[in-house]
Scaffold this motif. Structure first.
Motif, PDB file in Angstrom:
ATOM      1  N   GLN A   1     -34.913 -30.252   0.119  1.00 50.55           N
ATOM      2  CA  GLN A   1     -36.039 -29.828   0.748  1.00 50.55           C
ATOM      3  C   GLN A   1     -37.411 -30.881   0.124  1.00 50.55           C
ATOM      4  O   GLN A   1     -38.054 -31.384   0.561  1.00 50.55           O
ATOM      5  CB  GLN A   1     -36.025 -28.296   0.440  1.00 50.55           C
ATOM      6  N   ILE A   2     -37.310 -30.531  -1.522  1.00 47.88           N
ATOM      7  CA  ILE A   2     -38.434 -31.314  -2.446  1.00 47.88           C
ATOM      8  C   ILE A   2     -38.382 -32.403  -2.073  1.00 47.88           C
ATOM      9  O   ILE A   2     -39.634 -33.200  -1.747  1.00 47.88           O
ATOM     10  CB  ILE A   2     -37.900 -31.062  -3.058  1.00 47.88           C
ATOM     11  N   LEU A   3     -37.366 -33.154  -1.431  1.00 50.49           N
ATOM     12  CA  LEU A   3     -37.555 -34.726  -1.242  1.00 50.49           C
ATOM     13  C   LEU A   3     -37.762 -35.272  -0.127  1.00 50.49           C
ATOM     14  O   LEU A   3     -38.332 -35.707   0.256  1.00 50.49           O
ATOM     15  CB  LEU A   3     -36.023 -35.597  -1.533  1.00 50.49           C
ATOM     16  N   LEU A   4     -37.699 -34.516   1.361  1.00 44.34           N
ATOM     17  CA  LEU A   4     -37.903 -34.440   2.320  1.00 44.34           C
ATOM     18  C   LEU A   4     -39.477 -34.477   2.284  1.00 44.34           C
ATOM     19  O   LEU A   4     -39.917 -35.159   3.190  1.00 44.34           O
ATOM     20  CB  LEU A   4     -37.385 -33.308   3.374  1.00 44.34           C
ATOM     21  N   ASN A   5     -40.080 -33.035   1.730  1.00 43.94           N
ATOM     22  CA  ASN A   5     -41.360 -33.074   1.526  1.00 43.94           C
ATOM     23  C   ASN A   5     -42.137 -34.361   1.219  1.00 43.94           C
ATOM     24  O   ASN A   5     -43.310 -34.934   1.871  1.00 43.94           O
ATOM     25  CB  ASN A   5     -41.451 -31.523   0.721  1.00 43.94           C
ATOM     26  N   ASP A   6     -41.536 -34.599   0.380  1.00 45.96           N
ATOM     27  CA  ASP A   6     -42.003 -36.005  -0.513  1.00 45.96           C
ATOM     28  C   ASP A   6     -42.291 -37.293   0.568  1.00 45.96           C
ATOM     29  O   ASP A   6     -43.015 -37.855   0.910  1.00 45.96           O
ATOM     30  CB  ASP A   6     -41.132 -36.123  -1.175  1.00 45.96           C
ATOM     31  N   TYR A   7     -40.992 -37.061   1.146  1.00 40.31           N
ATOM     32  CA  TYR A   7     -41.482 -37.976   2.508  1.00 40.31           C
ATOM     33  C   TYR A   7     -42.098 -37.753   3.090  1.00 40.31           C
ATOM     34  O   TYR A   7     -42.454 -38.873   4.032  1.00 40.31           O
ATOM     35  CB  TYR A   7     -39.559 -38.371   2.779  1.00 40.31           C
ATOM     36  N   GLU A   8     -42.680 -36.870   3.811  1.00 34.94           N
ATOM     37  CA  GLU A   8     -43.361 -36.812   4.901  1.00 34.94           C
ATOM     38  C   GLU A   8     -44.286 -36.547   4.616  1.00 34.94           C
ATOM     39  O   GLU A   8     -45.895 -37.131   5.750  1.00 34.94           O
ATOM     40  CB  GLU A   8     -42.857 -34.730   5.255  1.00 34.94           C
ATOM     41  N   ALA A   9     -45.174 -36.885   2.623  1.00 38.85           N
ATOM     42  CA  ALA A   9     -46.029 -36.768   2.389  1.00 38.85           C
ATOM     43  C   ALA A   9     -46.478 -38.132   1.635  1.00 38.85           C
ATOM     44  O   ALA A   9     -47.950 -38.548   1.800  1.00 38.85           O
ATOM     45  CB  ALA A   9     -46.580 -35.662   1.589  1.00 38.85           C
ATOM     46  N   LEU A  10     -45.412 -39.289   1.686  1.00 41.78           N
ATOM     47  CA  LEU A  10     -45.437 -40.148   1.633  1.00 41.78           C
ATOM     48  C   LEU A  10     -45.905 -40.476   0.137  1.00 41.78           C
ATOM     49  O   LEU A  10     -46.495 -41.084  -0.378  1.00 41.78           O
ATOM     50  CB  LEU A  10     -46.764 -40.691   2.614  1.00 41.78           C
ATOM     51  N   ARG A  11     -44.928 -39.206  -0.382  1.00 43.66           N
ATOM     52  CA  ARG A  11     -44.820 -40.034  -1.958  1.00 43.66           C
ATOM     53  C   ARG A  11     -44.230 -40.007  -2.847  1.00 43.66           C
ATOM     54  O   ARG A  11     -42.618 -39.345  -2.406  1.00 43.66           O
ATOM     55  CB  ARG A  11     -45.504 -38.235  -2.629  1.00 43.66           C
ATOM     56  N   PHE A  12     -43.704 -41.320  -2.452  1.00 41.09           N
ATOM     57  CA  PHE A  12     -42.900 -41.995  -2.909  1.00 41.09           C
ATOM     58  C   PHE A  12     -42.338 -42.517  -3.961  1.00 41.09           C
ATOM     59  O   PHE A  12     -41.162 -42.368  -4.918  1.00 41.09           O
ATOM     60  CB  PHE A  12     -43.488 -43.899  -2.181  1.00 41.09           C
ATOM     61  N   GLU A  13     -43.480 -42.228  -5.163  1.00 46.75           N
ATOM     62  CA  GLU A  13     -42.973 -42.537  -6.628  1.00 46.75           C
ATOM     63  C   GLU A  13     -42.019 -41.337  -6.719  1.00 46.75           C
ATOM     64  O   GLU A  13     -40.832 -40.801  -7.272  1.00 46.75           O
ATOM     65  CB  GLU A  13     -44.585 -42.093  -7.207  1.00 46.75           C
ATOM     66  N   GLU A  14     -42.850 -39.412  -6.134  1.00 44.16           N
ATOM     67  CA  GLU A  14     -42.568 -38.546  -6.469  1.00 44.16           C
ATOM     68  C   GLU A  14     -40.676 -38.575  -5.767  1.00 44.16           C
ATOM     69  O   GLU A  14     -39.687 -38.062  -6.101  1.00 44.16           O
ATOM     70  CB  GLU A  14     -42.561 -37.165  -6.280  1.00 44.16           C
ATOM     71  N   ALA A  15     -40.474 -39.105  -4.396  1.00 42.92           N
ATOM     72  CA  ALA A  15     -39.103 -38.669  -3.486  1.00 42.92           C
ATOM     73  C   ALA A  15     -38.512 -40.398  -4.560  1.00 42.92           C
ATOM     74  O   ALA A  15     -37.265 -39.471  -4.537  1.00 42.92           O
ATOM     75  CB  ALA A  15     -39.846 -40.039  -3.053  1.00 42.92           C
ATOM     76  N   LEU A  16     -38.854 -40.873  -5.217  1.00 45.30           N
ATOM     77  CA  LEU A  16     -38.115 -41.743  -5.539  1.00 45.30           C
ATOM     78  C   LEU A  16     -37.254 -40.864  -6.866  1.00 45.30           C
ATOM     79  O   LEU A  16     -35.997 -40.966  -7.164  1.00 45.30           O
ATOM     80  CB  LEU A  16     -38.475 -43.091  -6.302  1.00 45.30           C
ATOM     81  N   ARG A  17     -37.940 -40.416  -7.740  1.00 41.00           N
ATOM     82  CA  ARG A  17     -37.329 -39.513  -8.718  1.00 41.00           C
ATOM     83  C   ARG A  17     -36.490 -38.115  -8.444  1.00 41.00           C
ATOM     84  O   ARG A  17     -35.309 -37.875  -9.197  1.00 41.00           O
ATOM     85  CB  ARG A  17     -38.703 -39.589  -9.402  1.00 41.00           C
ATOM     86  N   ASN A  18     -37.256 -37.506  -7.463  1.00 41.73           N
ATOM     87  CA  ASN A  18     -36.133 -36.249  -7.142  1.00 41.73           C
ATOM     88  C   ASN A  18     -35.225 -37.143  -6.139  1.00 41.73           C
ATOM     89  O   ASN A  18     -33.882 -36.510  -5.950  1.00 41.73           O
ATOM     90  CB  ASN A  18     -37.337 -35.646  -5.967  1.00 41.73           C
TER      91      ASN A  18
ATOM     92  N   MET B   1     -24.535 -25.857  -5.624  1.00 40.84           N
ATOM     93  CA  MET B   1     -25.276 -26.397  -4.322  1.00 40.84           C
ATOM     94  C   MET B   1     -27.027 -25.872  -3.786  1.00 40.84           C
ATOM     95  O   MET B   1     -27.148 -26.744  -3.023  1.00 40.84           O
ATOM     96  CB  MET B   1     -24.524 -25.413  -3.715  1.00 40.84           C
ATOM     97  N   THR B   2     -27.522 -24.410  -4.322  1.00 35.44           N
ATOM     98  CA  THR B   2     -29.066 -23.770  -4.542  1.00 35.44           C
ATOM     99  C   THR B   2     -29.416 -24.466  -5.049  1.00 35.44           C
ATOM    100  O   THR B   2     -30.212 -25.211  -4.391  1.00 35.44           O
ATOM    101  CB  THR B   2     -28.318 -23.109  -5.061  1.00 35.44           C
ATOM    102  N   ALA B   3     -28.886 -25.338  -6.049  1.00 31.59           N
ATOM    103  CA  ALA B   3     -30.018 -26.593  -6.794  1.00 31.59           C
ATOM    104  C   ALA B   3     -30.281 -27.449  -5.473  1.00 31.59           C
ATOM    105  O   ALA B   3     -30.836 -28.841  -5.965  1.00 31.59           O
ATOM    106  CB  ALA B   3     -29.532 -26.976  -7.876  1.00 31.59           C
ATOM    107  N   SER B   4     -28.976 -28.448  -5.119  1.00 27.77           N
ATOM    108  CA  SER B   4     -29.676 -29.590  -4.410  1.00 27.77           C
ATOM    109  C   SER B   4     -30.222 -29.225  -3.440  1.00 27.77           C
ATOM    110  O   SER B   4     -30.824 -30.074  -2.956  1.00 27.77           O
ATOM    111  CB  SER B   4     -27.682 -29.721  -3.981  1.00 27.77           C
ATOM    112  N   VAL B   5     -29.725 -28.018  -2.919  1.00 27.75           N
ATOM    113  CA  VAL B   5     -30.860 -27.619  -1.741  1.00 27.75           C
ATOM    114  C   VAL B   5     -31.995 -27.892  -2.027  1.00 27.75           C
ATOM    115  O   VAL B   5     -33.100 -28.229  -0.985  1.00 27.75           O
ATOM    116  CB  VAL B   5     -30.278 -27.162  -0.735  1.00 27.75           C
ATOM    117  N   VAL B   6     -32.005 -27.245  -2.735  1.00 29.60           N
ATOM    118  CA  VAL B   6     -33.761 -26.401  -2.955  1.00 29.60           C
ATOM    119  C   VAL B   6     -34.755 -28.496  -3.559  1.00 29.60           C
ATOM    120  O   VAL B   6     -35.248 -29.055  -2.811  1.00 29.60           O
ATOM    121  CB  VAL B   6     -33.630 -26.554  -4.339  1.00 29.60           C
TER     122      VAL B   6
END
Length: 253
Positions: A138-155, A130-135
């Motif tokens: 959070q990285i995925l939300l940061n990618d969405y906020e920064a419009l990093r769509f390729e990284e967001a798709l992978r994460n 669960m800790t890994a999933s939450v981490v």
């Protein structure tokens, strides 16, 4: 179809929480009654099985067996939870292949010890997952906020895989405790196990709410609603992780 599935999930959460709260409330009332009317002498836990469950030979060959009839031997605690009563009570579901006898109770208590040990090991594994999933969430939300769509798709795929594994491990952990046979003696007092069970109501609700929020966010076409659901998913995720960690700590220290 999705709304019907959502309604069923919510109904399941409410039903589980109602049963769990009823068990916790009943235990609290028994604890209060025990404190008021408890006898002055302290209760001593039996040190060996022989003190509690005499062997079958003693009932067959002991000349004094008439003084200790089988019906006087208590094989179940005075108070069973709702799940224990349905599964392991004197007329429970499992009594069809595990009759209520001293020998069967010995096997059940050994089985209970194994199940609860597995429950603890799987609990720590679930906490790590669960800790890994939450981490990664959070990285995925940061990618969405920064419009990093390729990284967001992978994460997103990594977060989804971890979430599915975490959910499966969590439910397996819960099953080890829910379906375990009852103890021989249950003290009517509030202890760390009582706190552990109380916290389970909250992190179970969070675990069920998480996939519901994720599905709702994925199916929504309203950008503002998507952001709101993602934020709710994030908050519930951190809350569930914190409560699960607290529940594990209550049994560790």
């Amino acid at each position: 179809m999705s709304m019907l599935w959502l309604n069923r999930c919510v109904s399941g959460i409410v039903l589980f929480c109602a049963f769990s709260c009823a068990d916790v409330h009943a235990q609290f009332k028994r604890n209060l009654t025990t404190q008021i009317f408890a006898p002055s002498s302290s209760f001593q836990m039996p040190s060996t099985w022989a003190e509690v469950l005499p062997s079958s030979d003693s009932y067959l060959h002991d000349s004094t067996r008439a003084e200790t009839p089988m019906r006087a031997l208590k094989l179940l605690p005075d108070h069973l939870t709702i799940f224990e009563s349905v599964l392991w009570g004197s007329t429970g579901v499992f009594r069809g292949f595990s009759p209520l006898t001293p020998e069967a109770r010995r096997r059940e208590l050994d089985f209970r010890r194994t199940m609860l040990s597995t429950h603890q090991v799987l609990g720590f594994a679930t906490l790590a997952l669960m800790t890994a999933s939450v981490v990664f969430g959070q990285i995925l939300l940061n990618d969405y906020e920064a419009l990093r769509f390729e990284e967001a798709l992978r994460n997103r795929q990594t977060h989804r895989t971890l979430s599915i594994i975490t959910f499966g491990t969590y439910m397996s952990t819960a099953a080890m405790s829910t379906f375990a046979p009852p103890p021989l003696i249950r003290r009517d007092e509030w202890n760390t196990v009582s706190t552990h069970k109380l916290l389970a109501i909250f992190h179970f609700s969070g675990m069920v709410a998480q996939p519901i929020l994720a599905i709702m966010a994925s199916n929504s076409r309203d950008l503002e609603q998507i952001r709101t659901l993602r934020r709710a998913h994030q908050i519930v995720g951190y809350f569930t992780l914190a409560v699960l960690a607290a529940a594990m700590l209550t049994l560790t220290f």
